[in-house]
Scaffold this active site. Structure first.
Site, PDB file in Angstrom:
ATOM      1  N   SER A  24       0.834  -1.203   0.000  1.00 60.39           N
ATOM      2  CA  SER A  24       0.000   0.000   0.000  1.00 60.39           C
ATOM      3  C   SER A  24       0.871   1.256   0.000  1.00 60.39           C
ATOM      4  O   SER A  24       2.058   1.208   0.337  1.00 60.39           O
ATOM      5  CB  SER A  24      -0.869  -0.067   1.273  1.00 60.39           C
ATOM      6  OG  SER A  24      -1.426   1.156   1.603  1.00 60.39           O
ATOM      7  N   SER A 142       9.688  10.399   9.092  1.00 63.23           N
ATOM      8  CA  SER A 142       8.536  11.308   9.011  1.00 63.23           C
ATOM      9  C   SER A 142       8.964  12.692   9.494  1.00 63.23           C
ATOM     10  O   SER A 142       9.930  12.811  10.257  1.00 63.23           O
ATOM     11  CB  SER A 142       7.413  10.787   9.916  1.00 63.23           C
ATOM     12  OG  SER A 142       6.391  11.743  10.061  1.00 63.23           O
ATOM     13  N   TYR A 155       4.030   7.713  17.752  1.00 61.44           N
ATOM     14  CA  TYR A 155       4.493   7.707  16.353  1.00 61.44           C
ATOM     15  C   TYR A 155       5.746   8.580  16.235  1.00 61.44           C
ATOM     16  O   TYR A 155       6.765   8.157  15.669  1.00 61.44           O
ATOM     17  CB  TYR A 155       3.363   8.226  15.455  1.00 61.44           C
ATOM     18  CG  TYR A 155       3.685   8.262  13.982  1.00 61.44           C
ATOM     19  CD1 TYR A 155       3.720   7.089  13.230  1.00 61.44           C
ATOM     20  CD2 TYR A 155       3.943   9.473  13.331  1.00 61.44           C
ATOM     21  CE1 TYR A 155       4.006   7.120  11.868  1.00 61.44           C
ATOM     22  CE2 TYR A 155       4.224   9.516  11.971  1.00 61.44           C
ATOM     23  CZ  TYR A 155       4.257   8.339  11.239  1.00 61.44           C
ATOM     24  OH  TYR A 155       4.534   8.380   9.897  1.00 61.44           O
ATOM     25  N   LYS A 159       9.573   7.455  15.250  1.00 62.15           N
ATOM     26  CA  LYS A 159      10.290   8.015  14.091  1.00 62.15           C
ATOM     27  C   LYS A 159      11.544   8.797  14.527  1.00 62.15           C
ATOM     28  O   LYS A 159      12.541   8.823  13.807  1.00 62.15           O
ATOM     29  CB  LYS A 159       9.350   8.901  13.274  1.00 62.15           C
ATOM     30  CG  LYS A 159       8.167   8.142  12.639  1.00 62.15           C
ATOM     31  CD  LYS A 159       8.608   7.141  11.573  1.00 62.15           C
ATOM     32  CE  LYS A 159       7.438   6.506  10.856  1.00 62.15           C
ATOM     33  NZ  LYS A 159       7.831   5.578   9.806  1.00 62.15           N
ATOM     34  N   THR A 187      -2.036   8.672   1.352  1.00 60.77           N
ATOM     35  CA  THR A 187      -2.061   7.210   1.478  1.00 60.77           C
ATOM     36  C   THR A 187      -3.144   6.846   2.494  1.00 60.77           C
ATOM     37  O   THR A 187      -3.826   7.707   3.022  1.00 60.77           O
ATOM     38  CB  THR A 187      -0.718   6.661   2.007  1.00 60.77           C
ATOM     39  OG1 THR A 187      -0.587   7.049   3.386  1.00 60.77           O
ATOM     40  CG2 THR A 187       0.470   7.165   1.216  1.00 60.77           C
TER      41      THR A 187
HETATM   42  N1  LIG Z   1       1.353   8.975   4.454  1.00 62.44           N
HETATM   43  C1  LIG Z   1       1.976   9.893   5.154  1.00 62.44           C
HETATM   44  O1  LIG Z   1       1.471  11.024   5.328  1.00 62.44           O
HETATM   45  C2  LIG Z   1       3.326   9.600   5.741  1.00 62.44           C
HETATM   46  C3  LIG Z   1       4.076  10.679   6.213  1.00 62.44           C
HETATM   47  C4  LIG Z   1       5.305  10.435   6.771  1.00 62.44           C
HETATM   48  C5  LIG Z   1       5.799   9.151   6.846  1.00 62.44           C
HETATM   49  N2  LIG Z   1       5.042   8.120   6.405  1.00 62.44           N
HETATM   50  C6  LIG Z   1       5.593   6.765   6.550  1.00 62.44           C
HETATM   51  O2  LIG Z   1       5.596   6.115   5.306  1.00 62.44           O
HETATM   52  C7  LIG Z   1       5.566   4.712   5.511  1.00 62.44           C
HETATM   53  C8  LIG Z   1       4.519   4.108   4.587  1.00 62.44           C
HETATM   54  O3  LIG Z   1       3.229   4.531   5.017  1.00 62.44           O
HETATM   55  P1  LIG Z   1       2.066   4.895   3.985  1.00 62.44           P
HETATM   56  O4  LIG Z   1       1.777   6.321   4.154  1.00 62.44           O
HETATM   57  O5  LIG Z   1       2.396   4.365   2.662  1.00 62.44           O
HETATM   58  O6  LIG Z   1       0.853   4.114   4.681  1.00 62.44           O
HETATM   59  P2  LIG Z   1       0.027   2.845   4.229  1.00 62.44           P
HETATM   60  O7  LIG Z   1      -0.535   3.036   2.882  1.00 62.44           O
HETATM   61  O8  LIG Z   1      -0.905   2.594   5.365  1.00 62.44           O
HETATM   62  O9  LIG Z   1       1.119   1.698   4.159  1.00 62.44           O
HETATM   63  C9  LIG Z   1       1.633   1.086   5.303  1.00 62.44           C
HETATM   64  C10 LIG Z   1       2.310  -0.204   4.897  1.00 62.44           C
HETATM   65  O10 LIG Z   1       2.874  -0.814   6.067  1.00 62.44           O
HETATM   66  C11 LIG Z   1       2.473  -2.176   6.106  1.00 62.44           C
HETATM   67  N3  LIG Z   1       2.365  -2.622   7.492  1.00 62.44           N
HETATM   68  C12 LIG Z   1       1.662  -2.063   8.513  1.00 62.44           C
HETATM   69  N4  LIG Z   1       1.763  -2.806   9.612  1.00 62.44           N
HETATM   70  C13 LIG Z   1       2.555  -3.865   9.293  1.00 62.44           C
HETATM   71  C14 LIG Z   1       3.016  -5.001  10.002  1.00 62.44           C
HETATM   72  N5  LIG Z   1       2.662  -5.230  11.293  1.00 62.44           N
HETATM   73  N6  LIG Z   1       3.804  -5.890   9.374  1.00 62.44           N
HETATM   74  C15 LIG Z   1       4.135  -5.712   8.068  1.00 62.44           C
HETATM   75  N7  LIG Z   1       3.735  -4.644   7.331  1.00 62.44           N
HETATM   76  C16 LIG Z   1       2.943  -3.749   7.943  1.00 62.44           C
HETATM   77  C17 LIG Z   1       1.101  -2.199   5.412  1.00 62.44           C
HETATM   78  O11 LIG Z   1       0.808  -3.473   4.861  1.00 62.44           O
HETATM   79  P3  LIG Z   1      -0.188  -4.547   5.470  1.00 62.44           P
HETATM   80  O12 LIG Z   1      -1.370  -3.831   6.017  1.00 62.44           O
HETATM   81  O13 LIG Z   1      -0.513  -5.421   4.288  1.00 62.44           O
HETATM   82  O14 LIG Z   1       0.604  -5.272   6.497  1.00 62.44           O
HETATM   83  C18 LIG Z   1       1.341  -1.207   4.285  1.00 62.44           C
HETATM   84  O15 LIG Z   1       1.946  -1.848   3.195  1.00 62.44           O
HETATM   85  C19 LIG Z   1       5.276   4.498   7.005  1.00 62.44           C
HETATM   86  O16 LIG Z   1       6.469   4.172   7.657  1.00 62.44           O
HETATM   87  C20 LIG Z   1       4.786   5.848   7.459  1.00 62.44           C
HETATM   88  O17 LIG Z   1       5.052   6.072   8.820  1.00 62.44           O
HETATM   89  C21 LIG Z   1       3.827   8.308   5.829  1.00 62.44           C
END
Ligand SMILES: NC(=O)c1ccc[n+]([C@@H]2O[C@H](COP(=O)([O-])OP(=O)(O)OC[C@H]3O[C@@H](n4cnc5c(N)ncnc54)[C@H](OP(=O)(O)O)[C@@H]3O)[C@@H](O)[C@H]2O)c1
Length: 265
Positions: A24, A142, A155, A159, A187
């Site tokens: 995702s 982040s 969180y 981070k 996301t």
């Molecule tokens: N979106 C934002 O605004 C943002 C901002 C700053 C940083 N980030 C960081 O970017 C990264 C990706 O997040 P995203 O925004 O792309 O969110 P997302 O779409 O919710 O993706 C999160 C991913 O992590 C996996 N995941 C969650 N729990 C897990 C577990 N216990 N074991 C294995 N995989 C797990 C999920 O897959 P499954 O559910 O299939 O396990 C999914 O593929 C994260 O580290 C997040 O903190 C995001």
């Protein structure tokens, strides 16, 4: 504007890249971009079916390696990842979980869960791989790993810890490490964010929807990795808050306090 390729830039063609959180969001977008560059991919997340569908869509060599990083056997997992194509050139630690709860009502178990997935899992994978190969570590941190933000106590802590560990690795060892600090990206992160009860938030925050498009974020991450940048910040307004945090702290506290994760809904 097309960016001119630098002679020392990494060429991703044929590189073996292990992406966690590939089912995702940012991880999935990176998988799509890297498949377009003919990298060989190892994809990890909990949802095996989603990974299989993604793998079938990508026009490159892909192996899926489903795992729950909350309670994985990291030795077996990294061995399986290494065996997938015989080596690993790049690891992208994108798996992560968000948070929506005020510190005053958040039980310790929620902090443990955030730390296990966001901090201990990348550290465990890195610890297993360091003696075995010289993979470039790409860590999705982040902006909350650079400053505090309401509703994100655990969180932000996870981070900040991630940045502390990987920045230390940058000064300790000759291992390439890129620490990426995105602001809000479009996301599902807010949907799966943990609340004080331990349940998923289940709400797509308006602010999340107004974030940076995920493909733009992934493209900028790959540019930073190709250039072997040590730190990459990918953010809109949040980066001004970060600079205020350093240069005008009183204003940072005033503005940050006004943000409410409740209002985000
Ligand atoms: N979106 C934002 O605004 C943002 C901002 C700053 C940083 N980030 C960081 O970017 C990264 C990706 O997040 P995203 O925004 O792309 O969110 P997302 O779409 O919710 O993706 C999160 C991913 O992590 C996996 N995941 C969650 N729990 C897990 C577990 N216990 N074991 C294995 N995989 C797990 C999920 O897959 P499954 O559910 O299939 O396990 C999914 O593929 C994260 O580290 C997040 O903190 C995001």
């Amino acid at each position: 504007m097309t960016r001119v390729m630098h002679k020392n830039d990494i060429n991703f063609t044929g590189k073996i890249v292990w992406i966690t959180g590939a089912s995702s969001g940012i991880g999935e977008a990176l998988a799509e971009l890297l498949a377009g560059k003919k990298a060989k991919l190892i994809l990890t997340a909990r949802r095996a079916d989603v990974l299989a569908t993604l793998a079938a869509r990508l026009d490159t060599a892909v192996k899926t390696l489903p795992a729950d990083l909350y309670e994985a056997d990291f030795k077996a997992l990294t061995t399986a990842a290494l065996n997938a194509f015989g080596n690993i050139d790049i690891v992208i630690h994108a798996a992560g979980v968000g948070q929506r709860s005020l510190a005053a009502v958040t039980p310790l178990q929620v902090y443990r869960q955030l730390m296990e997935i966001n901090f201990f899992a990348p550290v465990a994978i890195t610890g297993q791989l360091l003696p075995l190969c010289r993979a470039h570590m790409v860590v999705i941190g982040s902006m909350s790993g650079l400053m505090g933000f309401p509703g994100r106590s655990g969180y932000a802590a996870s981070k900040h810890a991630l940045k502390g560990y990987f920045e230390t690795l940058q000064v300790e060892q000759d291992v390439p490490v890129t620490i990426v600090s995105p602001g809000r990206v479009q996301t599902n992160l807010s949907l799966s964010a943990i609340t004080a009860s331990g349940e998923a938030h289940g709400v797509m925050d308006e602010a999340q929807l107004k974030g940076i498009p995920v493909m733009e974020c992934a493209t900028r991450i790959l540019k930073g990795v190709a250039r072997q940048k040590k730190h990459v910040i990918i953010a809109r307004k949040e980066q001004y808050l970060y600079w205020l945090h350093w240069w005008w702290p009183r204003l940072y506290y005033k503005i940050a306090k006004k943000y409410s994760f409740v209002r985000d809904k």
